[in-house]
Write an enzyme that holds these catalytic residues in place. Structure first.
Site, PDB file in Angstrom:
ATOM      1  CE1 TYR A 440       0.737   0.108   4.580  1.00  0.00           C
ATOM      2  CE2 TYR A 440      -1.668  -0.659   4.784  1.00  0.00           C
ATOM      3  CZ  TYR A 440      -0.252  -0.319   5.101  1.00  0.00           C
ATOM      4  OH  TYR A 440      -0.175  -0.353   6.596  1.00  0.00           O
ATOM      5  CD  GLU A 441      -0.531   5.222   1.842  1.00  0.00           C
ATOM      6  OE1 GLU A 441      -0.455   5.997   1.113  1.00  0.00           O
ATOM      7  OE2 GLU A 441      -1.432   5.151   2.821  1.00  0.00           O
ATOM      8  N   GLY A 442       1.264   2.888  -2.540  1.00  0.00           N
ATOM      9  CA  GLY A 442       2.446   2.629  -3.710  1.00  0.00           C
ATOM     10  C   GLY A 442       3.199   1.690  -3.457  1.00  0.00           C
ATOM     11  CD  GLN A 447       6.820   4.061  -2.646  1.00  0.00           C
ATOM     12  OE1 GLN A 447       7.649   5.065  -2.545  1.00  0.00           O
ATOM     13  NE2 GLN A 447       5.734   3.994  -2.628  1.00  0.00           N
TER      14      GLN A 447
END
Lengths: 600, 600
Positions: A440-442, A447
């Site tokens: 999650y969060e990319g 990243q």
């Protein structure tokens, strides 16, 4: 049942001895961040979290959240009481602005608390964690009116917040979102659509939930340039600013997930829910990135957190469990068997965890300090440098931190043997909970592309050049110290591999961007190794100086030097292998047609 | 819901084209193992397993097994019917001896079925899988009477079997077991004790369960030299050899585990249960190792199995899911986004999985063929060589196969992004199920020590020298082919790293065995890389020849050559890094006192 103690000594070492937080006392917001204050935060927050939050981790995982027929959601037994206690403890307001009820302390201390909280109970930590992301967006992009309406109660923890990005058909590619925001006569918008994977999306911990929602206005461009950000409270505020009428946003389901069971991951249905634009129309993505960047650092810390708590429990088990004999002969002949600690392969896994957790803690806290310095440093130049460093390294903290964090949790489970696979021992929960942070969060591949495709080239590569120079400088200095020379040589070599890989991208990534994409993940890992090497050099330097000064805490500093050596010996060799993989390019990766991947 | 198709084409390629099974037709037991026969096994068993067993994987995981108040255990819905269908299909008897109702085919074909079965449903596969281990022990060590009493019904699948080693306080170190076997006047033994982690320990699939149990007789030495093996049937046999009186062995609990929920992992309580000695008193460990060695190969295949099924589902998702655009410009401008397949980092993970699964399938099947040849080859020399090779490589198949299998399942889950974390999509189950294979049948650290501490030194290092020579020979040959020269050079180099690491152990492991222990895990991984490299050279050679001969299946063979190249580029560089880690020795690993590992 697994246990947890906050790693107080190591955290104090990093904050006070390595980062020397109190030397920044002349900067605004740092005035009260003395060594004593830092010690108090570490000790007291650590104690509170270990005593109140950690005991609910396993039971919360087993019970999970419950959605009722009316769409309401109940968190596991004890969560509500623990949340109230956490809110009343005040630890959650530590780094928030004083104007809205916070205590205005540096972020670096907030990161300490985040680490502890996630180690103790990641699913619990996400309720205040998501709130912090929402607060960051309103702080930066919200109107003064929005700030005064929402921030005091979100910062106090009376309300929580959420981030609504993902929809069933789109995650990474937010240009595809379909949620609509139709302007109303009163200046608000009617929000309609379905959001999924909304952490802390519905629960019984607070009297209101402030959703931050990405949606498209009717004439918005059909791309990421057409996304706007909206505040959509679960309960609309009445004239006194208290929760009043229920807004038509409802939890349609909670997901059955691999881990973080105690956090309600919701499908949220918006059915002409009333919302208010945050910042400018079509500029929602920029606002969302403010949340995301803070969140990415926080998620990187989650990798550390799960590694740390898993490590602590593996260390205990390796002392308790007796199996077999030392290879060099029985260590305790009077016992029926020696403790697991005598076995080199068990120790290899424990040392690996120790080198990662301590090194990455230094990295994350150093990163948090850069966030502070990017706002507060005395000169424009210092602020810009700090900002460049943290921009460059945010994907590394997130991606490398969670990859290694997961790997470490898996290895610590391995120390437990068969008992590690049994739910009641808690080791397998750490693995399941750690897994989400890579996604999650990319996702970590995103990243890696952020690092290679965006961050390397910022300002003509200024940030990465500054990074190389910093590492080289520390290596050159450390080479003069016989206790650190070996490590310094190894880190310098790894930095050389990183430079070579960077140069390779410059030469081969422009003509064929797939060459950059195919090596990005490896590159992120080399940079993680080099950064941890830099941290180990700095920690080693402090430890060597403390020993030379005749410190009373001799064994602590000696362990730092041994662990630094382990890091050099066992982490840095991968840098060269990773570079060679990068230099293989994208040829064999991109060549096959999709049909060639069918195996049947 | 996840899907599964047996990888028929690739399996036929390995069996018929690479291993050339039909060239062994002159050996006993191989007479009927023609290419046609192999094709039929692959196609028909694959079809049956995909249709009957695979659909129960997700539902079995979600439902799990249920223990009732009387100690009886119910398997998930559909398992009983599927088990009956499997039994009636006859696939389970394929490689068992004809004397006891089997079909006497080579083990290599049995391995094919094992892979398919574990991919389809690992928890299900363990019921017949454990039976096979028990059968192997009775076949080798049981008396003729025991063989005729138990084997026909175990081989037909009318009864299942179990392996009872672990006790609450001992797993790896079997010298510590406490279960007692007291001789009775009638020649049987009264078995009393508690065994844990007993896979398939109790269930409703069959009318009897034959437990093989390690226990100590009253005067046995207090070490692994005092362990005996016993047959303890759940129901004692009546005069007709049918299940009669219930023996006092009962399921005290089933474990709540990270995965393989549909296999009942039992605590078994033996309360003066009647048992019969298998083989000689105090020689139980040797008998157990017969089961273990077969089981370890099978567990290595489980690593492959979970990687394969996860890979198949990741490939499908990467085609279905559209997110973002190709780095080189929109691949399908008419779609809102390109499929995940355009992204190099997604392809990197898929190619990694492809290179591992295809390479390891070749390795495992080649290993299974060595098992056959160790018994059946024409000359004593050939039999001895095959035996040495499989002895040497069993820990690599188990340890490297399950480490990489788990890593691959994790990467394939990553391809699914957030949807991979959701239970109903099944990807996270593959990860949880794959995890156990690194732990059971000897944790991978134990495999590594078996390799380095025992197998390297066998017969003065004859086996490992033969391995080196085989790899060098294949490399030298392949270098002459321009299509394989690059890979050959890389594999040769990796083999050089392996030789150097071996030499380092010789020079440093004798004086300090911790140096061997500290590098064993890395060594196992280098050997895994080199062996897969050998397999890719052999597969590449066949593919190149097929293309040169103008094969109609061009795209299949071309994909082999591209994947071989990928393997060389992305797997082999790790060998050098691993060697350098080994050469760092055990210093920093063993130096710290236990107290230094405390973090609080």
């Amino acid at each position: 049942m697994p246990t947890y103690k906050a790693p107080a000594r190591d955290t104090r070492f990093i904050i006070n001895e390595v980062l020397k937080l109190d030397t920044y006392g002349n900067l605004p917001g740092f005035e009260n961040a003395t060594a004593d204050m830092a010690d108090t935060v570490v000790e007291e927050a650590g104690k509170f979290i270990a005593e109140v939050v950690a005991p609910l981790n396993l039971s919360g995982d087993q019970e999970g959240c419950t959605r009722h027929a009316d769409g309401s959601v109940t968190t596991p037994k004890g969560f509500k009481e623990a949340y109230v206690a956490y809110r009343e403890s005040g630890w959650g307001t530590l780094t928030q602005p004083e104007a809205f009820g916070g205590q205005g302390m540096p972020h670096v201390l907030g990161f300490v608390i985040e680490e502890f909280l996630c180690s103790a109970n990641q699913a619990f930590a996400m309720y205040p964690g998501l709130t912090n992301g929402a607060v960051a967006a309103i702080l930066t992009k919200g109107s003064p009116e929005q700030q005064s309406m929402y921030l005091p109660k979100m910062i106090s923890g009376e309300w929580t917040g959420t981030m609504n990005l993902t929809e069933p058909h789109c995650g990474t590619d937010l240009g595809l979102i379909r949620t609509r925001a139709v302007p109303q006569a009163d200046g608000s918008y009617a929000i309609t659509g379905t959001k999924i994977f909304i952490s802390a999306g519905e629960h019984d911990l607070t009297s209101n939930i402030i959703h931050l929602v990405l949606a498209k206005t009717p004439d918005a461009p059909d791309s990421t340039k057409g996304i706007s950000l909206f505040i959509v409270p679960k309960f609309l505020l009445d004239d006194q600013g208290n929760p009043g009428t229920r807004n038509p946003v409802s939890c349609g389901a909670i997901e059955n997930k691999m881990g973080i069971h105690a956090n309600a991951t919701c499908v949220l249905n918006y059915d002409e829910a009333q919302g208010w634009l945050v910042g400018e129309e079509n500029k929602g993505l920029a606002a969302m990135f403010i949340m995301m960047n803070a969140a990415r650092l926080g998620v990187g810390v989650q990798g550390l957190s799960q590694a740390e708590v898993a490590y602590q429990n593996a260390v205990l088990y390796a002392q308790e469990r007796r199996q077999g004999r030392a290879l060099t002969g029985a260590a305790e002949p009077n016992e029926k068997a020696d403790m697991l600690f005598v076995h080199p392969d068990v120790r290899r896994m424990l040392m690996d965890a120790k080198a990662f957790t301590e090194g990455f803690r230094a990295f994350a806290l150093w990163g948090a300090l850069q966030v502070d310095l990017s706002h507060k440093a005395a000169t424009e130049e210092e602020r810009a440098l700090a900002d460049e460093m943290i921009s460059l390294l945010t994907p590394v903290i997130k991606g490398y931190g969670t990859d290694k964090g997961f790997e470490t949790a898996v290895n610590m489970q391995q120390v437990w043997g068969g008992h590690g696979y049994i739910a009641e021992n808690g080791m397998e929960q750490f693995v399941r909970d750690a897994r989400i942070a890579q996604i999650y969060e990319g996702a970590n591949g995103v990243q890696a592309m952020d690092l290679v495709g965006r961050k390397l080239g910022m300002n003509g590569g200024k940030a990465v050049q500054a990074f190389f120079a910093t590492v080289d400088k520390d290596c050159a200095e450390a080479k003069a110290d016989p206790q650190l020379a070996d490590l310094a040589g190894r880190v310098e070599k790894a930095n050389g591999e990183l430079k070579a890989a960077t140069m390779w991208f410059v030469q081969n990534g422009m003509t064929n961007p797939n060459n950059a994409g195919a090596g990005a993940h490896h590159y992120m890992h080399i940079m993680g190794i080099v950064t941890l090497g830099l941290m180990w050099l700095r920690m080693g330097k402090v430890a060597a100086a403390a020993l030379a000064a005749g410190s009373g805490d001799k064994s602590f500093y000696e362990a730092k030097l041994v662990t630094a050596r382990y890091f050099g010996e066992r982490f840095t060799p991968d840098a060269g292998a990773l570079r060679r993989k990068i230099e293989a390019g994208s040829g064999s990766i991109m060549e096959l047609p999709v049909e060639a991947f069918a195996t049947a």
